[in-house]
Design a protein around this motif. Sequence first.
Motif, PDB file in Angstrom:
ATOM      1  N   ARG A 196       0.735  -1.294  -0.054  1.00 24.67           N
ATOM      2  CA  ARG A 196       0.067   0.075   0.071  1.00 24.67           C
ATOM      3  C   ARG A 196       1.056   1.143   0.037  1.00 24.67           C
ATOM      4  NH1 ARG A 196      -4.811  -1.547   4.191  1.00 24.67           N
ATOM      5  NH2 ARG A 196      -5.701  -3.520   3.242  1.00 24.67           N
ATOM      6  N   ILE A 225       1.572   2.652  -3.542  1.00 24.28           N
ATOM      7  CA  ILE A 225       0.570   3.162  -3.944  1.00 24.28           C
ATOM      8  C   ILE A 225       0.771   4.868  -3.724  1.00 24.28           C
ATOM      9  CG2 ILE A 225      -1.729   3.566  -4.249  1.00 24.28           C
ATOM     10  CD1 ILE A 225      -0.677   1.126  -5.841  1.00 24.28           C
ATOM     11  N   THR A 226       0.951   5.155  -2.595  1.00 23.02           N
ATOM     12  CA  THR A 226       0.975   6.296  -1.930  1.00 23.02           C
ATOM     13  C   THR A 226       2.260   7.266  -2.816  1.00 23.02           C
ATOM     14  OG1 THR A 226      -0.129   5.611   0.132  1.00 23.02           O
ATOM     15  CG2 THR A 226       1.160   7.477  -0.040  1.00 23.02           C
ATOM     16  N   VAL A 236      -6.857   4.148   0.456  1.00 18.26           N
ATOM     17  CA  VAL A 236      -6.098   2.667   0.162  1.00 18.26           C
ATOM     18  C   VAL A 236      -6.143   2.155   1.505  1.00 18.26           C
ATOM     19  CG1 VAL A 236      -3.777   1.632  -0.150  1.00 18.26           C
ATOM     20  CG2 VAL A 236      -4.872   3.183  -1.797  1.00 18.26           C
ATOM     21  N   PRO A 253      -9.096  -0.491  -0.026  1.00 15.03           N
ATOM     22  CA  PRO A 253      -8.331  -0.464  -1.271  1.00 15.03           C
ATOM     23  C   PRO A 253      -9.091  -0.699  -2.532  1.00 15.03           C
ATOM     24  CG  PRO A 253      -7.670  -2.180   0.141  1.00 15.03           C
ATOM     25  CD  PRO A 253      -8.607  -0.998   1.108  1.00 15.03           C
ATOM     26  N   VAL A 290     -10.032   1.855  -5.097  1.00 14.83           N
ATOM     27  CA  VAL A 290      -8.849   2.494  -5.960  1.00 14.83           C
ATOM     28  C   VAL A 290      -8.432   1.623  -7.125  1.00 14.83           C
ATOM     29  CG1 VAL A 290      -6.677   3.529  -5.612  1.00 14.83           C
ATOM     30  CG2 VAL A 290      -8.074   3.578  -3.572  1.00 14.83           C
ATOM     31  N   ALA A 309      -4.872   0.855  -7.430  1.00 18.56           N
ATOM     32  CA  ALA A 309      -4.612  -0.338  -6.467  1.00 18.56           C
ATOM     33  C   ALA A 309      -4.990  -1.822  -6.812  1.00 18.56           C
ATOM     34  CB  ALA A 309      -5.022  -0.031  -4.919  1.00 18.56           C
ATOM     35  N   LEU A 327      -2.807  -5.229  -6.263  1.00 18.54           N
ATOM     36  CA  LEU A 327      -1.881  -4.684  -5.192  1.00 18.54           C
ATOM     37  C   LEU A 327      -1.272  -5.662  -4.554  1.00 18.54           C
ATOM     38  CD1 LEU A 327      -0.596  -2.488  -3.597  1.00 18.54           C
ATOM     39  CD2 LEU A 327      -2.790  -2.497  -2.167  1.00 18.54           C
TER      40      LEU A 327
END
Length: 354
Positions: free
Chosen positions: A137, A140-141, A203, A207, A210, A213, A216
């Motif tokens: 995660r 993703i950020t 997320v 999640p 998104v 994501a 993921l």
Amino acid sequence: MHVPDGFINAPVSAVTGVVAAGAVAVSLRGARRELGSERAAPLAGLVAAFIFAVQMLNFPVAAGTSGHLLGGALAAILVGPYTGVLCVSVVLLMQGVLFADGGLTALGVNITDMAITTTVVAYLVFRGLVKVLPKKRRSITVASFVAALLSVPAAAVVFTLIYAIGGTTDVSIGKVATAMVGVHVLIGIGEAVITALTVGAVVAVRPDLVYGARGLHQPLKLKVNGELVDAPTPVTTPVAARSHRKVWLVGLAASVVLAGFVSFYASANPDGLEKVAHDKGIDQKAKEHASSDSPLADYGVKDITDARISGGLAGIIGVGVTVVAGTGIFWALRRRRTSDVASTEVPAASEQVS
């Protein structure tokens, strides 16, 4: 970075209008695939409303200059690149028609610059980073931050190119480019922080909502007879519908609070384009907005003298109109996709029967 009427000449404005219309048409088709689930349409409408709200929050970036979210990166990562173009385009249309923000003859320029450029650049950067970063995660950020950061100066470059071709004043393009890119790198940092915080928050709790994501998690590996094999995919229980509604309501409430109350404390300094236009003289032939007499022009309600109430009410109205318009468009696309799928399945089923 809303370009007003008069900055770009009529022929180039017309060409960018054609480009924008073509991109929107392509996005309408692509969004049908991205709006695959029933919850996607209201979420996309919410993203448009949230972008509208956050765009009202100008933040200081340098002496006498402010910036605001463009939103292309945020929309592309949350709901997909095609739907993202439509989200930002809906916001720009609402702003131009109702709030006299961004010229109507320059709508094609603004969609090309703020919707198409930011979304495409951000999503390409985001997907490239997601492929090489660990499937976590946090990745993703991080990818959201970098993608948003780069999308803003990219939009500044595109505006400079458009102005170099169709600008209405004779100024040094080199100086305009340097000033535009320089200040929008700083604005890009603010865009990156807002985008990363928003994507990271969603997320962390959902999640599955998104778009960026998807996929993921890496598949779980089991050791069988000395070899690693993929473990069977566990059967998951569908998320309750009320859980989705809760996220939607929280997002809408946040948008109303930001546009209706927090916006009063936004920076009053001109944004990056306004500042550069004034300093370099590219605003000499700017024209009065065709909707300057709108009851919501300049993000205030006409005949309400209290600035706090006027601006807050205008912001809340803007959020409401944007979420309704956006959701309506995305519901229509969703229904069109459903009918298209049904029409292709019926002949196939009849052929099997025969």
